[in-house]
Design a protein around this motif. Structure first.
Motif, short mmCIF file in Angstrom:
data_model
loop_
_atom_site.label_atom_id
_atom_site.label_comp_id
_atom_site.label_asym_id
_atom_site.label_seq_id
_atom_site.Cartn_x
_atom_site.Cartn_y
_atom_site.Cartn_z
N UNK A 218 35.41 26.36 32.15
CA UNK A 218 36.86 26.57 32.21
C UNK A 218 37.27 28.04 32.33
N UNK A 219 36.76 28.95 31.49
CA UNK A 219 37.17 30.35 31.64
C UNK A 219 36.77 30.95 33.00
N UNK A 220 35.60 30.57 33.49
CA UNK A 220 35.14 31.07 34.79
C UNK A 220 36.03 30.52 35.90
N UNK A 221 36.40 29.26 35.80
CA UNK A 221 37.28 28.65 36.79
C UNK A 221 38.64 29.34 36.82
N UNK A 222 39.22 29.59 35.67
CA UNK A 222 40.53 30.24 35.60
C UNK A 222 40.44 31.66 36.15
N UNK A 223 39.39 32.37 35.81
CA UNK A 223 39.20 33.73 36.33
C UNK A 223 39.07 33.72 37.85
N UNK A 224 38.28 32.79 38.38
CA UNK A 224 38.09 32.70 39.83
C UNK A 224 39.41 32.35 40.53
N UNK A 225 40.17 31.42 39.98
CA UNK A 225 41.45 31.05 40.58
C UNK A 225 42.45 32.19 40.50
N UNK A 226 42.42 32.92 39.40
CA UNK A 226 43.28 34.10 39.27
C UNK A 226 42.96 35.10 40.38
N UNK A 227 41.68 35.34 40.62
CA UNK A 227 41.28 36.29 41.66
C UNK A 227 41.68 35.79 43.04
N UNK A 228 41.53 34.49 43.30
CA UNK A 228 41.90 33.92 44.60
C UNK A 228 43.40 34.11 44.85
N UNK A 229 44.22 33.79 43.84
CA UNK A 229 45.68 33.93 43.99
C UNK A 229 46.09 35.38 44.16
N UNK A 230 45.56 36.26 43.31
CA UNK A 230 45.92 37.67 43.37
C UNK A 230 45.49 38.31 44.70
N UNK A 231 44.28 37.99 45.14
CA UNK A 231 43.78 38.56 46.39
C UNK A 231 44.58 38.04 47.58
N UNK A 232 44.99 36.80 47.53
CA UNK A 232 45.78 36.25 48.63
C UNK A 232 47.11 36.98 48.76
N UNK A 233 47.74 37.26 47.63
CA UNK A 233 49.00 38.02 47.66
C UNK A 233 48.78 39.38 48.29
N UNK A 234 47.71 40.08 47.88
CA UNK A 234 47.41 41.39 48.46
C UNK A 234 47.10 41.29 49.95
N UNK A 235 46.28 40.31 50.31
CA UNK A 235 45.91 40.15 51.71
C UNK A 235 47.12 39.86 52.59
N UNK A 236 47.98 38.99 52.10
CA UNK A 236 49.17 38.63 52.88
C UNK A 236 50.11 39.82 53.03
#
Length: 176
Positions: free
Chosen positions: A35-53
């Protein structure tokens, strides 16, 4: 037989059925660690997508990148944690935050007191509460599928926090 199902890929991609085949205590232990790894990975996916966009400005992002964030958002939207896993997740995040802020570890995981409301009313959608900030930052996305998933997830967060839904507000307004 169970191993063959996993090797054939059944349940691996969608996550359904795999942990149910294990004894409950073993499945819980795996879910607590993941669970903590999943939340961290999803946090990074969302944050990086905002930056990339933001960096891409008027250029569309590659389809694979967009599919990754939309898929992650949809999975988060349908994910329900077992209350014990949600509690473990919040303790792990609290300890990691404390260690990061103060440079030293906190007490053992089980001794950290938790406010039951911080995990949500059902204690099954705590991952969404932890991802609230990155979800809010994604609201301005140009991707309508991502925005739809985010809207649904934010409604779930509202429910977890005991906030009224639009329909209950409309009904309350009509009773004046």
């Amino acid at each position: 037989e169970d191993v063959a199902d996993v090797e054939d890929g059944e349940g691996v991609l969608d996550g359904e059925g795999v942990l149910e085949k294990l004894p409950r205590d073993r499945a819980l232990a795996i879910a607590k660690e993941a669970a903590p790894t999943l939340v961290l990975a999803c946090n990074m996916i969302l944050e990086q997508y905002v930056r990339d966009e933001c960096e891409a400005a008027s250029y569309p992002l590659p389809r694979a990148r967009t599919e990754q964030v939309v898929s992650a958002a949809r999975r988060l939207q349908t994910l329900e944690l077992v209350p014990e896993v949600c509690e473990h997740l919040f303790r792990a995040v609290s300890i990691a935050s404390h260690a990061h802020a103060h440079g030293k570890p906190l007490a053992p995981l089980t001794s950290l007191p938790l406010d039951s409301m911080q995990m949500g009313r059902t204690k099954r959608r705590g991952h969404l509460l932890l991802l609230f900030s990155p979800m809010c930052r994604c609201i301005s996305s140009n991707n309508p599928m991502l925005r739809d998933s985010l809207r649904a997830m934010l409604e779930l967060v509202g429910h977890e926090l005991g906030l009224a839904s639009d329909s209950s507000l409309a009904m309350a307004g009509g009773n004046r």
